[in-house]
Scaffold this active site. Sequence first.
Site, PDB file in Angstrom:
ATOM      1  N   LYS A 200       0.825  -1.221   0.000  1.00 53.38           N
ATOM      2  CA  LYS A 200       0.000   0.000   0.000  1.00 53.38           C
ATOM      3  C   LYS A 200       0.856   1.267   0.000  1.00 53.38           C
ATOM      4  O   LYS A 200       0.401   2.319  -0.453  1.00 53.38           O
ATOM      5  CB  LYS A 200      -0.961  -0.025   1.171  1.00 53.38           C
ATOM      6  CG  LYS A 200      -2.012  -1.115   0.974  1.00 53.38           C
ATOM      7  CD  LYS A 200      -3.030  -1.184   2.069  1.00 53.38           C
ATOM      8  CE  LYS A 200      -4.137  -2.157   1.732  1.00 53.38           C
ATOM      9  NZ  LYS A 200      -3.759  -3.577   1.875  1.00 53.38           N
TER      10      LYS A 200
HETATM   11  C1  LIG Z   1      -4.367  -4.631   1.136  1.00 52.04           C
HETATM   12  C2  LIG Z   1      -3.626  -5.908   0.977  1.00 52.04           C
HETATM   13  C3  LIG Z   1      -4.003  -6.888   0.016  1.00 52.04           C
HETATM   14  C4  LIG Z   1      -5.248  -6.747  -0.847  1.00 52.04           C
HETATM   15  O1  LIG Z   1      -5.105  -5.750  -1.837  1.00 52.04           O
HETATM   16  P1  LIG Z   1      -6.385  -5.180  -2.614  1.00 52.04           P
HETATM   17  O2  LIG Z   1      -5.898  -4.046  -3.431  1.00 52.04           O
HETATM   18  O3  LIG Z   1      -7.343  -4.730  -1.517  1.00 52.04           O
HETATM   19  O4  LIG Z   1      -6.961  -6.285  -3.427  1.00 52.04           O
HETATM   20  C5  LIG Z   1      -3.211  -8.029  -0.120  1.00 52.04           C
HETATM   21  N1  LIG Z   1      -2.119  -8.213   0.656  1.00 52.04           N
HETATM   22  C6  LIG Z   1      -1.741  -7.315   1.590  1.00 52.04           C
HETATM   23  C7  LIG Z   1      -0.538  -7.609   2.424  1.00 52.04           C
HETATM   24  C8  LIG Z   1      -2.462  -6.132   1.786  1.00 52.04           C
HETATM   25  O5  LIG Z   1      -2.061  -5.248   2.722  1.00 52.04           O
END
Ligand SMILES: *Cc1c(COP(=O)(O)O)cnc(C)c1O
Length: 465
Positions: free
Chosen positions: A112
């Site tokens: 993120k």
């Molecule tokens: C947020 C997250 C996801 C999922 O990603 P999306 O964009 O919501 O599909 C997968 N793995 C981790 C470690 C995350 O923090």
Amino acid sequence: MRYLSTRGRAPVLDFEGATLTGLANDGGLYLPEEWPQFSAAEIRDMRGLPYPELAARIMAPFVGDSLTEQELLDLCQQAYGNFSHVAVTPLVQLDGQHWLLELFHGPTLAFKDVALQLLGLLFETFLARRDNPLTIIGATSGDTGSAAIHAVAGRRNVEIFMLHPEGRVSEIQRRQMTTVSAPNVHNIAIDGGSFDDAQAMVKRMFADSALTETLNIGAVNSINWARLMAQVVYYFAAALQLGAPDRKLAFSVPTGNFGDVFAGYVAAQMGLPIERLIVATNKNDILARAIRDGDYSVGESHATITPSMDIQVSSNFERLLFEANGRDAAALGAQMDGFGSSKALTLDPRQREGIAALFSAERATPGQTLKAMRWAYESCGEVIDPHTAVGLHAARSERLDPAVPVVTLATAHPAKFPDAVEQAIGQSAPLPARTGDLFSLEERFEALPADYDTVRDHIAARAAR
Ligand SMILES: *Cc1c(COP(=O)(O)O)cnc(C)c1O
């Protein structure tokens, strides 16, 4: 570039407007009016570019007139300069067909950061042009909260309030939020509440006119178009290294809210030769059911060893449904209204066919997740986190032409999920040196009761004005 809502009843905005607005006011999600295209020659020309330059080149058509080319490049350089790896998203080979794209070299060790580090700078830049400071309010069960806090800490014209359920997030996740000392960061631990209680309070605040009439309130969840746009870049970065545009490849994406994998879809629309996008889910498999059987219906929510994917309603899936029905906003609006009341939706034949042309879905049980972690460790010497392992399991289960490289997105650093790593391989991954003092830094948060008025008044008294 102009941005339209998937439900067709919200104002058309430019990039700056879409970034600051987040959710469209008709309940839909913003998308660019058309997909920018890169020719094979233009893609070939991107080989070898440093990540920030590649990012600026890919995002420029989406940003349009909202930033000059130089402003955009400066922001990319600043955002990606905060990463601990000069390649920003390095590619690691596992075997003859499989690769990992490491997206966790940002400040909070999850993918993120790649989007939110840039979003924080975009907010600061756009807000400086307006006389209307922003108060970001969110609730988190883990990764999003810390990435959002690190994105806006110390930035001008923004205050951030992040609610977490006291005692319900891991110690690492809590410390990544509470040890940030910037004065515009406000952590609130909700005493005796669950994540859903915290989330419900935030939703109520967005609808509370006593707050919205006096404050400019914003959100940082993955429905924000600018986040998806920033994620398109690493699909290009990986593909260029593996021979694009002259060779096709596939991606496997651990999926929750469908933001990350939708960015892969965007890359394909822009001209990247993507053979397949594998949507990897855990036991919360609404997306696997939707893609395989056309059945998008909310089931029971299960807690798993991959908490960041324990999601029932994947907000960004609406964007794909819109694309796959030929961008018919009226039909989609009716479909989503129905989903809002019945919590179930059946994809029409055109949507199913359109989606099946590029996407497939795989589910991983906890046993399969741990097995993928062991395989990566024993066969390739790589310690991976459980979310990445769900993706790797899916990648290895999918029967693809052996000549097509498959890139699994490594969405979190293994040190973030020590219990699952320990369970899989009998040892834990050390935290990288850059987070080394997490356990000695002082924590700062306010503990408040799970009482709406108390929390709202606390925020109102400290909000951006
Ligand atoms: C947020 C997250 C996801 C999922 O990603 P999306 O964009 O919501 O599909 C997968 N793995 C981790 C470690 C995350 O923090």
